[in-house]
Design an enzyme around this catalytic site. Structure first.
Site, PDB file in Angstrom:
ATOM      1  N   THR A 263       0.774  -1.150  -0.055  1.00 19.27           N
ATOM      2  CA  THR A 263      -0.009  -0.150   0.032  1.00 19.27           C
ATOM      3  C   THR A 263       1.005   1.439  -0.285  1.00 19.27           C
ATOM      4  OG1 THR A 263      -1.783  -1.292   1.237  1.00 19.27           O
ATOM      5  CG2 THR A 263      -1.945   1.130   1.344  1.00 19.27           C
TER       6      THR A 263
ATOM      7  N   TYR B 175       7.324 -11.881   4.240  1.00 19.57           N
ATOM      8  CA  TYR B 175       6.100 -11.252   3.295  1.00 19.57           C
ATOM      9  C   TYR B 175       5.620 -11.985   2.361  1.00 19.57           C
ATOM     10  CZ  TYR B 175       3.063  -7.386   1.399  1.00 19.57           C
ATOM     11  OH  TYR B 175       2.032  -6.829   1.015  1.00 19.57           O
TER      12      TYR B 175
ATOM     13  N   LYS C 197       4.289 -12.307   7.542  1.00 17.72           N
ATOM     14  CA  LYS C 197       2.818 -11.702   7.178  1.00 17.72           C
ATOM     15  C   LYS C 197       2.438 -12.611   5.892  1.00 17.72           C
ATOM     16  CE  LYS C 197       1.480  -7.168   5.479  1.00 17.72           C
ATOM     17  NZ  LYS C 197       1.073  -7.488   3.873  1.00 17.72           N
TER      18      LYS C 197
END
Length: 300
Positions: free
Chosen positions: A50, A138, A166
């Site tokens: 993001t 990630y 994550k």
């Protein structure tokens, strides 16, 4: 430096406002960060997907961390995206982030040529050893086109310097089995957090330790309430609060969360920024739909 308790709870991921030349707007970034600190988020995910880390130069990524560190003032841990195509570049980005005040690095297996598991494992090991930052693995297959197996996450979780993961949250119907499969591979107590806002609540209920949240970057109090309800064992309340956000999740699924939050940052009066090209802003009629939808929602 805050303890890495921010690897549990709500990790809020804001956009990184920048101009057409890719220069980070310091004032706008500070305005986005201040409400997150005030809301008591558990960590801030700077330069995540993001935060369009892949579209910013090394210098601007370093500037963004320094701006955030000054704005946050050590009150909330900073988790900083350090993904890059090359291993040596990811190491340099980790070193930059650490020098600028990051508390942990968020590393995705960015690639052009598809990577093998052995290549990803070697990449993470090298960055963990030389980068100087605790690393959060990630797993974002929608963006990287590489999907971590539970076995690979389990092996990486045992490497020095890799402190959390994550992961993309499974669909709600698969949450219990998906989280259990990951928990079975990692050491006891290894933090497994989840992204994918519309699926995150069930992943938390199934045993996830953190919600890495796009919506949390704009609506931290609302998202924090869901996390705290799960932590308190009040799953009914967590599911009720999540259901109230379904119109926002629908916007995210339809138009992409990145494009929607850029529009929302302007609608909410936090900053006016466009996503980096070639990503285009949403058309006016969709922005109007987003504005009308959020006005009807219990967001804060």
């Amino acid at each position: 430096m805050p303890a890495l308790s921010g690897l549990s709870g709500l990790s809020a991921f804001p956009i990184t406002p920048s101009d057409a030349d890719g220069r980070v707007d310091a004032g706008a970034l500070q305005r986005l960060l201040e409400p997150l600190v005030a809301a008591g988020v558990d960590s801030i995910g700077l330069l995540g997907s993001t935060g369009t880390y892949a579209y910013l130069s090394r210098d601007e990524r370093r500037r963004a961390v320094a701006i955030a560190r000054e704005a946050v003032g050590g009150r909330v841990p900073l988790l900083v995206g350090i993904g890059a195509l090359r291993t040596d570049e990811a190491i340099r980005l980790a070193q930059d982030a650490r020098a600028a005040g990051a508390d942990a690095g968020l590393l995705a297996p960015v690639s052009y040529t598809p990577l093998t598991e052995a290549e990803v494992e070697a990449h993470f090991a090298a960055v963990a050893e030389a980068g100087g930052l605790p690393l959060v693995l990630y797993d974002n297959p929608a963006t990287t086109h590489f999907r971590f197996t539970p076995a690979l996450i389990g092996r990486l979780a045992r490497r020095p310097g890799i402190v959390a993961a994550k992961c993309a949250a499974p669909a709600p119907a698969d949450a219990a089995a998906g989280v259990a499969a990951l928990q079975a591979t990692v050491p006891a107590g290894f933090p497994l957090g989840f992204s994918g806002d519309w699926n995150a609540t069930e992943a938390l209920i199934a045993g996830g330790t953190a919600w890495y949240s796009v919506a949390g970057g704009l609506f931290p109090r609302t998202c924090r309430a869901i996390v705290r309800a799960v932590e308190a064992g009040d799953t009914d309340r967590a599911r009720t609060l999540n259901a109230e956000l379904e119109p926002l999740w629908t916007l995210f699924r339809t138009h992409s969360s990145l494009r929607v939050v850029y529009a929302l940052a302007d609608i909410l009066g936090l900053c006016r920024a466009e996503p980096p090209r070639p990503i285009r802003p949403l058309p006016p009629e969709v922005v109007a739909e987003i504005a009308a939808t959020v006005r009807r929602m219990p967001l804060s």
